[in-house]
Design a protein around this motif. Structure first.
Motif, PDB file in Angstrom:
ATOM      1  N   PHE A   1      -5.015  21.035 -13.387  1.00 58.95           N
ATOM      2  CA  PHE A   1      -4.065  21.381 -14.441  1.00 58.95           C
ATOM      3  C   PHE A   1      -2.685  21.716 -13.895  1.00 58.95           C
ATOM      4  N   MET A   2      -2.636  22.401 -12.767  1.00 58.16           N
ATOM      5  CA  MET A   2      -1.355  22.756 -12.177  1.00 58.16           C
ATOM      6  C   MET A   2      -0.612  21.515 -11.684  1.00 58.16           C
ATOM      7  N   SER A   3      -1.346  20.569 -11.125  1.00 58.40           N
ATOM      8  CA  SER A   3      -0.725  19.330 -10.654  1.00 58.40           C
ATOM      9  C   SER A   3      -0.113  18.568 -11.818  1.00 58.40           C
ATOM     10  N   PHE A   4      -0.829  18.526 -12.946  1.00 60.18           N
ATOM     11  CA  PHE A   4      -0.291  17.842 -14.118  1.00 60.18           C
ATOM     12  C   PHE A   4       0.936  18.588 -14.647  1.00 60.18           C
ATOM     13  N   ALA A   5       0.848  19.916 -14.691  1.00 60.19           N
ATOM     14  CA  ALA A   5       1.960  20.721 -15.206  1.00 60.19           C
ATOM     15  C   ALA A   5       3.222  20.522 -14.364  1.00 60.19           C
ATOM     16  N   GLU A   6       3.055  20.460 -13.063  1.00 58.92           N
ATOM     17  CA  GLU A   6       4.200  20.266 -12.166  1.00 58.92           C
ATOM     18  C   GLU A   6       4.836  18.898 -12.380  1.00 58.92           C
ATOM     19  N   SER A   7       4.005  17.855 -12.455  1.00 57.08           N
ATOM     20  CA  SER A   7       4.539  16.504 -12.638  1.00 57.08           C
ATOM     21  C   SER A   7       5.156  16.343 -14.023  1.00 57.08           C
ATOM     22  N   ARG A   8       4.554  16.987 -15.013  1.00 56.65           N
ATOM     23  CA  ARG A   8       5.066  16.898 -16.382  1.00 56.65           C
ATOM     24  C   ARG A   8       6.428  17.570 -16.506  1.00 56.65           C
ATOM     25  N   THR A  26       0.819  -1.199   0.000  1.00 53.48           N
ATOM     26  CA  THR A  26       0.000   0.000   0.000  1.00 53.48           C
ATOM     27  C   THR A  26       0.852   1.246   0.000  1.00 53.48           C
ATOM     28  N   GLU A  27       1.996   1.187   0.684  1.00 55.77           N
ATOM     29  CA  GLU A  27       2.849   2.363   0.829  1.00 55.77           C
ATOM     30  C   GLU A  27       3.961   2.412  -0.197  1.00 55.77           C
ATOM     31  N   ALA A  28       3.942   1.497  -1.176  1.00 62.42           N
ATOM     32  CA  ALA A  28       5.062   1.379  -2.108  1.00 62.42           C
ATOM     33  C   ALA A  28       4.972   2.303  -3.296  1.00 62.42           C
ATOM     34  N   GLY A  29       3.923   3.117  -3.403  1.00 61.45           N
ATOM     35  CA  GLY A  29       3.802   4.035  -4.529  1.00 61.45           C
ATOM     36  C   GLY A  29       4.937   5.033  -4.522  1.00 61.45           C
ATOM     37  N   THR A  30       5.476   5.335  -5.697  1.00 56.43           N
ATOM     38  CA  THR A  30       6.559   6.307  -5.791  1.00 56.43           C
ATOM     39  C   THR A  30       6.205   7.364  -6.806  1.00 56.43           C
ATOM     40  N   ASN A  31       6.812   8.568  -6.652  1.00 52.98           N
ATOM     41  CA  ASN A  31       6.592   9.680  -7.574  1.00 52.98           C
ATOM     42  C   ASN A  31       5.117  10.035  -7.715  1.00 52.98           C
ATOM     43  N   GLY A  32       4.381   9.875  -6.604  1.00 54.82           N
ATOM     44  CA  GLY A  32       2.983  10.280  -6.627  1.00 54.82           C
ATOM     45  C   GLY A  32       2.053   9.304  -7.313  1.00 54.82           C
ATOM     46  N   CYS A  56      17.483  30.883 -10.085  1.00 58.20           N
ATOM     47  CA  CYS A  56      17.052  31.275 -11.434  1.00 58.20           C
ATOM     48  C   CYS A  56      16.279  30.135 -12.089  1.00 58.20           C
ATOM     49  N   GLN A  57      16.784  28.921 -11.931  1.00 56.39           N
ATOM     50  CA  GLN A  57      16.130  27.751 -12.505  1.00 56.39           C
ATOM     51  C   GLN A  57      14.770  27.509 -11.849  1.00 56.39           C
ATOM     52  N   LYS A  58      14.714  27.655 -10.544  1.00 47.93           N
ATOM     53  CA  LYS A  58      13.449  27.451  -9.827  1.00 47.93           C
ATOM     54  C   LYS A  58      12.387  28.441 -10.293  1.00 47.93           C
ATOM     55  N   GLN A  59      12.795  29.686 -10.492  1.00 48.54           N
ATOM     56  CA  GLN A  59      11.841  30.696 -10.947  1.00 48.54           C
ATOM     57  C   GLN A  59      11.353  30.384 -12.353  1.00 48.54           C
ATOM     58  N   LYS A  60      12.264  29.942 -13.190  1.00 44.24           N
ATOM     59  CA  LYS A  60      11.886  29.577 -14.563  1.00 44.24           C
ATOM     60  C   LYS A  60      10.882  28.431 -14.550  1.00 44.24           C
ATOM     61  N   GLU A  61      11.142  27.415 -13.753  1.00 45.67           N
ATOM     62  CA  GLU A  61      10.240  26.270 -13.668  1.00 45.67           C
ATOM     63  C   GLU A  61       8.873  26.689 -13.140  1.00 45.67           C
ATOM     64  N   ALA A  62       8.869  27.573 -12.144  1.00 46.33           N
ATOM     65  CA  ALA A  62       7.607  28.051 -11.577  1.00 46.33           C
ATOM     66  C   ALA A  62       6.805  28.826 -12.616  1.00 46.33           C
ATOM     67  N   ASP A  63       7.502  29.651 -13.396  1.00 49.39           N
ATOM     68  CA  ASP A  63       6.829  30.452 -14.431  1.00 49.39           C
ATOM     69  C   ASP A  63       6.246  29.572 -15.531  1.00 49.39           C
ATOM     70  N   ILE A  64       7.014  28.563 -15.947  1.00 47.75           N
ATOM     71  CA  ILE A  64       6.550  27.674 -17.012  1.00 47.75           C
ATOM     72  C   ILE A  64       5.390  26.799 -16.531  1.00 47.75           C
ATOM     73  N   THR A  65       5.484  26.332 -15.303  1.00 47.18           N
ATOM     74  CA  THR A  65       4.405  25.525 -14.729  1.00 47.18           C
ATOM     75  C   THR A  65       3.110  26.326 -14.665  1.00 47.18           C
ATOM     76  N   LYS A  66       3.212  27.556 -14.212  1.00 50.33           N
ATOM     77  CA  LYS A  66       2.035  28.421 -14.125  1.00 50.33           C
ATOM     78  C   LYS A  66       1.454  28.673 -15.515  1.00 50.33           C
ATOM     79  N   ALA A  67       2.327  28.918 -16.490  1.00 51.66           N
ATOM     80  CA  ALA A  67       1.873  29.170 -17.866  1.00 51.66           C
ATOM     81  C   ALA A  67       1.170  27.946 -18.441  1.00 51.66           C
ATOM     82  N   LYS A  68       1.697  26.753 -18.168  1.00 53.31           N
ATOM     83  CA  LYS A  68       1.093  25.506 -18.673  1.00 53.31           C
ATOM     84  C   LYS A  68      -0.284  25.287 -18.057  1.00 53.31           C
ATOM     85  N   GLY A  69      -0.395  25.513 -16.753  1.00 54.06           N
ATOM     86  CA  GLY A  69      -1.684  25.357 -16.095  1.00 54.06           C
ATOM     87  C   GLY A  69      -2.724  26.303 -16.654  1.00 54.06           C
TER      88      GLY A  69
END
Length: 236
Positions: A152-159, A38-44, A179-192
């Motif tokens: 949509f945001m959950s999918f964008a983050e996992s994708r 039951t607890e063996a799921g990985t990566n969500g 800088c990378q974290k901000q870029k990822e956050a911006d792209i994730t938000k845009a995808k959602g």
């Protein structure tokens, strides 16, 4: 005869105790197995048994159901195909032509011409069909606006996690992880926002296609802006 009977009875008792002990040990180890599974799921991604447990406990939400459906996956794949096809077209434009496109993304006549030039018709029809299936075959329409964005945001983050490239470093050796974290956050938000906009388009085919194109143009612009901001960040 009495002593023999007593010995036989002792053997029976010992044998019975052995059976009970074996059953008890197996039962305990089996419980551990089910707990581990039951607890063996990985990566969500939960195991089937874990999903069953969540559903029994009332924790398997409508969002979970939609997110794991074939219809939602097909919708996401069609929207990504739209974004990629649009990106391919914009890569053929010079800076002035691209700026003109962004300035006129709300001009229906102009965007209709872009659909022809970029050969977008087939992709737009796939998006339209996938959107229709998402609406008709899942509980998507029962979601609130907040729940839709959460989906949509959950999918964008996992994708995004499957596409992250190793971090670069500044020439002087400084850390650019922020800088990378901000870029990822911006792209994730845009995808959602992109997926949410596509889902909100009208069901009228001709109008819907222009709406999809408008959403793709905004998404393309925001991704470019995120990349530009990232380059400026690592250059400072």
């Amino acid at each position: 005869m009495t002593g023999k009977r007593m010995r036989n009875l002792s053997y029976v008792i010992v044998f019975a105790c052995g059976i009970l002990a074996t059953f008890f040990i197996y039962s305990c180890s089996n419980d551990d197995y089910y707990t581990d599974e039951t607890e063996a799921g990985t990566n969500g991604i939960a195991k089937t048994r874990a999903f069953s447990s969540r559903m029994m406990n009332g924790e398997y939400t409508l969002i979970d159901s939609i997110a794991s459906s074939d219809e939602f996956w097909e919708f996401e794949m069609s929207s990504e195909l739209l974004a990629e096809k649009f990106k391919t077209y914009t890569s053929t434009l010079n800076e002035e032509e691209y700026e003109y496109l962004i300035e006129n993304m709300n001009d229906d006549d102009y965007m209709a011409e872009v659909i022809k030039k970029a050969d977008m018709n087939d992709v737009l029809q796939k998006v339209d069909k996938a959107r229709e299936n998402l609406f008709n075959q899942t509980g998507f329409l029962r979601l609130s606006e907040e729940e839709k964005m959460q989906l949509f945001m959950s999918f964008a983050e996992s994708r995004l996690q499957t596409k992250i490239s190793p971090l670069k470093t500044r020439k002087e050796g400084g850390d650019i992880s922020e800088c990378q974290k901000q870029k990822e956050a911006d792209i994730t938000k845009a995808k959602g926002k992109f997926d949410d906009s596509v889902a909100d388009c009208t069901s009228v085919p001709a109008v819907a296609q222009l709406c999809y194109m408008n959403a793709a143009a905004k998404y393309n612009f925001e991704v470019r802006l995120a990349e530009k901001t990232y380059q400026q960040c690592i250059g400072n």
